[in-house]
Design an enzyme around this catalytic site. Structure first.
Site, mmCIF file in Angstrom:
data_model
loop_
_atom_site.group_PDB
_atom_site.id
_atom_site.type_symbol
_atom_site.label_atom_id
_atom_site.label_comp_id
_atom_site.label_asym_id
_atom_site.label_seq_id
_atom_site.Cartn_x
_atom_site.Cartn_y
_atom_site.Cartn_z
ATOM 1 N N LYS A 171 0.827 -1.209 0.000
ATOM 2 C CA LYS A 171 0.000 0.000 0.000
ATOM 3 C C LYS A 171 0.870 1.272 0.000
ATOM 4 C CE LYS A 171 -3.645 -2.429 -0.180
ATOM 5 N NZ LYS A 171 -4.406 -3.121 0.828
HETATM 6 C C1 LIG Z 1 -5.565 -4.095 1.104
HETATM 7 C C2 LIG Z 1 -7.019 -3.896 1.067
HETATM 8 C C3 LIG Z 1 -7.849 -4.262 2.138
HETATM 9 C C4 LIG Z 1 -7.396 -5.087 3.313
HETATM 10 O O1 LIG Z 1 -6.359 -4.596 4.031
HETATM 11 P P1 LIG Z 1 -5.399 -5.572 4.894
HETATM 12 O O2 LIG Z 1 -4.612 -4.592 5.691
HETATM 13 O O3 LIG Z 1 -4.566 -6.333 3.926
HETATM 14 O O4 LIG Z 1 -6.255 -6.438 5.734
HETATM 15 C C5 LIG Z 1 -9.188 -3.943 2.059
HETATM 16 N N1 LIG Z 1 -9.700 -3.332 0.991
HETATM 17 C C6 LIG Z 1 -8.946 -3.003 -0.075
HETATM 18 C C7 LIG Z 1 -9.580 -2.325 -1.232
HETATM 19 C C8 LIG Z 1 -7.584 -3.285 -0.079
HETATM 20 O O5 LIG Z 1 -6.849 -2.972 -1.143
#
Ligand SMILES: *Cc1c(COP(=O)(O)O)cnc(C)c1O
Length: 376
Positions: free
Chosen positions: A184
């Site tokens: 991210k």
């Molecule tokens: C990465 C992501 C999540 C989940 O996040 P985690 O920290 O990996 O649990 C939820 N929604 C979207 C759109 C994502 O890209």
């Protein structure tokens, strides 16, 4: 496989190493002053009144659903073109999901009109997802939610640092959910936060994060409290100080890194514009996106498997965002066949090209040259 150009890469260095060492040497490893600082700095960045840091983005979504009262028998409207966590969070609460369409090939976010048609007396919440960090149509969505008195949860996992009309994404609805997974824009390995402006929701979220307990270990350590009561069915969804420390360092790099992502996106758009490849969001240019990923839509005559394999053979990693959630076996078995023609068409044609702040101009050029030869 060693990629010449990976899909994503982290911007980590000595600052992160030092921050982790400092936490280790402090011998206080979970939910203490570092987490409080991270939460305060996240509030400053987003302009949100409250930030509640948690162990990952998925359970941020779970807590958000619980906090607005989603439970058995309820329905929640969610986008199908998202990561499966967006809708899993609803199912964790015993509720069911109604999948909404995207606006179209130029805007991959949730369609407000589709939301409106899915509202029933059982609708308890609407979850929107700012795809790639481009803003959903928040004005229209909030108008619908206000009219029906339904809370809005923003899945802002792609959107740290993004804004619409100078107001941070994640602060438009009732609750914003962020993820700090490794790939991210702000990465801590695992981690996440919730943002909200309402005091009652924030209090509830803090309780649910830690077993519904009225005082934290840290408060007792500091002598602020001797005991506690349990006043809700909570969870252990806490973040630890190491992840919070990484978050603080990454937050400092966010603006600069998002600017580089923006620069790369604009170079891609310019270079690929006349190739016949579809460039979502290129024409809309709304708000200040965080440019989390770079999606393209292949023309009908280009086979996606061949396209992605050819990139792979050139050392370029690509991905798909996303296979629509309603097409997964688990969801088909549970909810039966759902028809979302626009979403399904995008799910078949989308390819995500490499985009990360440390990407070099040479890497960018290599991707562009390869893509150009593959779509002619
Ligand atoms: C990465 C992501 C999540 C989940 O996040 P985690 O920290 O990996 O649990 C939820 N929604 C979207 C759109 C994502 O890209």
């Amino acid at each position: 496989m060693v990629w010449h150009v990976p899909l994503a890469d982290m911007d980590y260095g000595e600052d992160e190493e030092q921050a982790v060492l400092d936490v280790l040497r402090s011998k206080w490893l979970t939910m203490g002053e570092v987490t409080q600082t991270f939460e305060a700095e996240f509030c400053r960045m987003t302009g949100s009144k409250h930030t509640i840091a948690v162990a990952n983005g998925t359970l941020a979504l779970h807590l958000a659903c619980l906090a607005v009262g989603v439970g058995p028998g309820d329905e929640v409207i969610v986008p199908s073109l998202s990561f499966v966590a967006t809708s899993n969070a609803v199912l964790y609460c015993g509720a069911s999901v109604r999948f909404a369409e995207v606006v179209g090939a130029k805007d991959l976010t949730i369609d407000p009109q589709s939301i409106e048609t899915l509202i029933t007396p059982k609708t308890k919440a609407i979850i929107v997802m700012h795809y790639a960090g481009f803003p959903c149509r928040m004005r229209e969505i909030l108008e619908i939610s206000d009219e029906h008195g339904i809370p809005v949860i923003e899945d802002a996992a792609h959107a740290p640092g993004a804004a619409l009309e100078d107001k941070a994404l994640g602060t438009w609805g009732d609750i914003g959910c962020f993820s700090f997974f490794s790939n991210k824009n702000l990465s801590t390995g695992e981690g996440g936060v919730l943002t909200c402006n309402r005091d009652d929701l924030a209090t509830n979220l803090r309780l649910l994060r830690s077993h519904g307990m009225t005082s934290l270990t840290y408060d007792r350590h500091k002598g602020h409290a001797f005991s506690y009561d349990v006043i809700a069915l909570g969870y252990n969804y806490r973040i630890d100080e190491i992840h919070s420390a990484l978050g603080i360092q990454q937050l400092r790099k966010l603006e600069r890194n998002n600017a580089r992502r923006r620069e790369i996106t604009h170079i891609y758009w310019k270079a690929l514009k006349s190739t016949g490849i579809g460039l979502p969001f290129e024409a809309t240019r709304v708000g200040q996106p965080s440019h989390h990923i770079f999606p393209v839509l292949l023309p009908p005559h280009v086979d996606r498997h061949i396209f992605m394999s050819s990139l792979r053979d050139a050392g370029i990693q690509s991905s798909i965002h996303y296979r629509p959630i309603h097409t997964f076996s688990y969801y088909r078995d549970k909810f039966g066949a759902v028809s979302l023609p626009l979403t399904e068409d995008i799910g078949r044609r989308e390819v995500t090209l490499p985009l990360f702040p440390t990407m070099t101009d040479e890497q960018l050029e290599l991707v562009i040259e390869n893509v150009k030869t593959l779509v002619v």
